[in-house]
Write an enzyme that holds these catalytic residues in place. Structure first.
Site, PDB file in Angstrom:
ATOM      1  N   GLY A  72     -11.281  10.665  81.373  1.00  0.00           N
ATOM      2  CA  GLY A  72     -10.942   9.422  80.686  1.00  0.00           C
ATOM      3  C   GLY A  72     -11.899   9.040  79.577  1.00  0.00           C
ATOM      4  O   GLY A  72     -11.471   8.581  78.509  1.00  0.00           O
ATOM      5  N   ASN A 152      -9.897  -1.698  85.756  1.00  0.00           N
ATOM      6  CA  ASN A 152     -10.500  -0.926  86.827  1.00  0.00           C
ATOM      7  C   ASN A 152     -11.296  -1.745  87.830  1.00  0.00           C
ATOM      8  O   ASN A 152     -11.644  -1.260  88.902  1.00  0.00           O
ATOM      9  CB  ASN A 152     -11.406   0.167  86.241  1.00  0.00           C
ATOM     10  CG  ASN A 152     -12.510  -0.408  85.380  1.00  0.00           C
ATOM     11  OD1 ASN A 152     -12.272  -1.242  84.515  1.00  0.00           O
ATOM     12  ND2 ASN A 152     -13.741   0.043  85.597  1.00  0.00           N
ATOM     13  N   GLN A 182      -6.261   4.029  85.156  1.00  0.00           N
ATOM     14  CA  GLN A 182      -6.014   3.451  86.479  1.00  0.00           C
ATOM     15  C   GLN A 182      -4.533   3.268  86.786  1.00  0.00           C
ATOM     16  O   GLN A 182      -4.172   2.956  87.923  1.00  0.00           O
ATOM     17  CB  GLN A 182      -6.739   2.102  86.605  1.00  0.00           C
ATOM     18  CG  GLN A 182      -8.246   2.177  86.607  1.00  0.00           C
ATOM     19  CD  GLN A 182      -8.813   2.827  87.854  1.00  0.00           C
ATOM     20  OE1 GLN A 182      -8.124   3.012  88.851  1.00  0.00           O
ATOM     21  NE2 GLN A 182     -10.096   3.183  87.810  1.00  0.00           N
ATOM     22  N   HIS A 204      -8.895  12.637  88.409  1.00  0.00           N
ATOM     23  CA  HIS A 204      -9.515  12.324  89.703  1.00  0.00           C
ATOM     24  C   HIS A 204      -9.172  10.937  90.240  1.00  0.00           C
ATOM     25  O   HIS A 204      -9.561  10.586  91.350  1.00  0.00           O
ATOM     26  CB  HIS A 204     -11.039  12.527  89.638  1.00  0.00           C
ATOM     27  CG  HIS A 204     -11.784  11.479  88.877  1.00  0.00           C
ATOM     28  ND1 HIS A 204     -12.549  10.519  89.495  1.00  0.00           N
ATOM     29  CD2 HIS A 204     -11.882  11.248  87.552  1.00  0.00           C
ATOM     30  CE1 HIS A 204     -13.106   9.752  88.577  1.00  0.00           C
ATOM     31  NE2 HIS A 204     -12.718  10.173  87.391  1.00  0.00           N
ATOM     32  N   THR A 240     -13.770  26.354  75.992  1.00  0.00           N
ATOM     33  CA  THR A 240     -12.921  27.112  76.906  1.00  0.00           C
ATOM     34  C   THR A 240     -12.280  26.178  77.927  1.00  0.00           C
ATOM     35  O   THR A 240     -12.958  25.377  78.564  1.00  0.00           O
ATOM     36  CB  THR A 240     -13.743  28.184  77.646  1.00  0.00           C
ATOM     37  OG1 THR A 240     -14.347  29.050  76.682  1.00  0.00           O
ATOM     38  CG2 THR A 240     -12.859  29.000  78.576  1.00  0.00           C
ATOM     39  N   CYS A 327     -18.610   3.426  86.964  1.00  0.00           N
ATOM     40  CA  CYS A 327     -19.279   3.891  85.745  1.00  0.00           C
ATOM     41  C   CYS A 327     -20.467   3.012  85.362  1.00  0.00           C
ATOM     42  O   CYS A 327     -21.259   3.374  84.512  1.00  0.00           O
ATOM     43  CB  CYS A 327     -18.283   3.925  84.586  1.00  0.00           C
ATOM     44  SG  CYS A 327     -16.929   5.076  84.875  1.00  0.00           S
TER      45      CYS A 327
END
Length: 388
Positions: A72, A152, A182, A204, A240, A327
């Site tokens: 995110g 959130n 969210q 996640h 990658t 966070c």
């Protein structure tokens, strides 16, 4: 652990068993670099295409509109910085709200130092932006508007349809970015129908692996890469590709989408059980999340307590909750979301976030209420005696 009660699903979720198995299979058998021209590379590339199609299908978008990122935060940065850098003549005015995720707020603060005129729209006591203030702020010089679909910390849903109408009316050349981290997988979102130009999602939060997300970019919207290198993701996101993570994300999104309605009903019932139990047993508690929020997040203040102390007492009983956004939980500053909503400093100090998923049970909610009922009087007595 089978006896743990995990109520911090807005921070991260336990991956689905099917996702864990699929990740192991891809890691073991499809380890080729998708950019390689040999068979192993082609196999990996096919898996990437499958996952991209899975995400696009849920959003009723074209697979070419989906670009994989590390999560995110990168998606939000790529959307905001990438668009403004690609369109320097679009204008020097940008708009967001006071209760955004740090990966949006910090970008806007940085842009304000680079010459952009920034408006942070205030919210009401329910955590909903004040549309009249948005109308006053938006003008023909507005290049970009960025809002979180579901907050959130408290779960408030922004009126995206109304925001899009205001954008179209007052700043038609501006584009709309939505942080749907969210909300994705929990409620139907169709960006093309909702006039969303850019949208961030993450794996996640929906029982997928960490370290993978995606950005929806509407056809015709120009975005400049913020990472330079080998030109992966059609030159928009070099590096990658995380093939196992992307595959796990695709599967998790498919499962979440298939079970969306059933999950929503169950979580709504769990939420009501928790709220009713808190109100019935802890008189001083105040529910900061309104009834109009997505049911997955409930923010509750226990004004006579320190939230961190309550969190650790619950942890001792294998009940895991949060004091706010994961966070920013290690920072000493108070919740900017609750402050913007007008919650008192004392109530903010005692605010706990319970975030649910369909994997939670009614028995877990009942046990959490029992634990709160037993723990809180003990903590309160110790606090009055100033002994922790």
């Amino acid at each position: 652990m089978s006896n743990e009660i995990y109520l911090d699903n807005s921070a991260t979720t336990r991956p689905y068993d099917e996702v864990v198995q699929y990740l192991a299979e891809v890691n073991r058998d499809f380890y080729g670099n998708p950019s390689s021209l040999h068979t192993k590379g082609i196999e990996a590339e096919k898996l990437l295409k499958k996952a991209r199609t899975q995400i696009a299908s849920i959003l009723k978008a074209d697979a070419k509109e989906i670009f994989f990122t590390s999560g995110g935060t990168e998606s939000n940065n790529m959307a905001i910085l990438g668009y403004l850098r690609a369109n320097p003549r679009a204008g020097k005015h940008i708009i967001t709200s006071e209760i955004e995720h740090p990966s949006v707020l910090e970008v806007f603060k940085q842009l304000s130092l680079e010459g952009y005129r920034v408006d942070f729209i205030p919210v009401d006591s329910k955590g909903i932006i004040k549309l009249d203030m948005l109308r006053k702020a938006a003008d023909k010089e507005t290049a970009l508007l960025s809002f979180m679909y579901t907050n959130n910390e408290v779960g408030s849903n922004q009126p995206i349809t109304e925001i899009a109408k205001i954008r179209k009316e007052l700043c038609p050349s501006g584009i709309l970015h939505i942080d749907a981290v969210q909300a994705f997988g929990k409620t139907d979102i169709v960006p093309s129908y909702m006039n969303i130009d850019l949208m961030s999602v993450s794996s996640h939060k929906i029982h997928g692996p960490k370290g993978i997300g995606a950005l929806y970019i509407k056809k015709g919207v120009r975005v400049k890469p913020i990472l330079l290198g080998g030109g992966q993701e059609t030159a928009l996101r070099s590096g990658t590709e995380n093939v196992p993570g992307i595959c796990g994300f695709g599967l998790a999104a498919e499962i979440a989408s298939k079970n969306m309605d059933e999950s929503y009903k169950k979580v709504s019932a769990l939420r009501q059980r928790l709220v009713d139990g808190i109100r019935a047993n802890i008189a001083a508690a105040a529910i900061n999340s309104s009834d109009e929020t997505l049911p997955y997040i409930i923010n509750v203040s226990f004004p006579e307590l320190k939230a961190e102390v309550l969190l650790h007492h619950l942890e001792q009983r294998n009940i895991f909750v949060s004091t706010g956004s994961a966070c920013s939980s290690h920072k000493s500053s108070i919740s900017h979301v609750l402050k913007a909503m007008g919650v008192t400093p004392k109530a903010i100090d005692g605010a706990i976030r319970f975030s649910l998923s369909a994997s939670n049970s009614y028995e877990e909610i009942d046990e959490t209420i029992r634990a709160l009922k037993e723990i809180i009087p003990v903590i309160s007595i110790k606090r009055r005696g100033k002994v922790w």
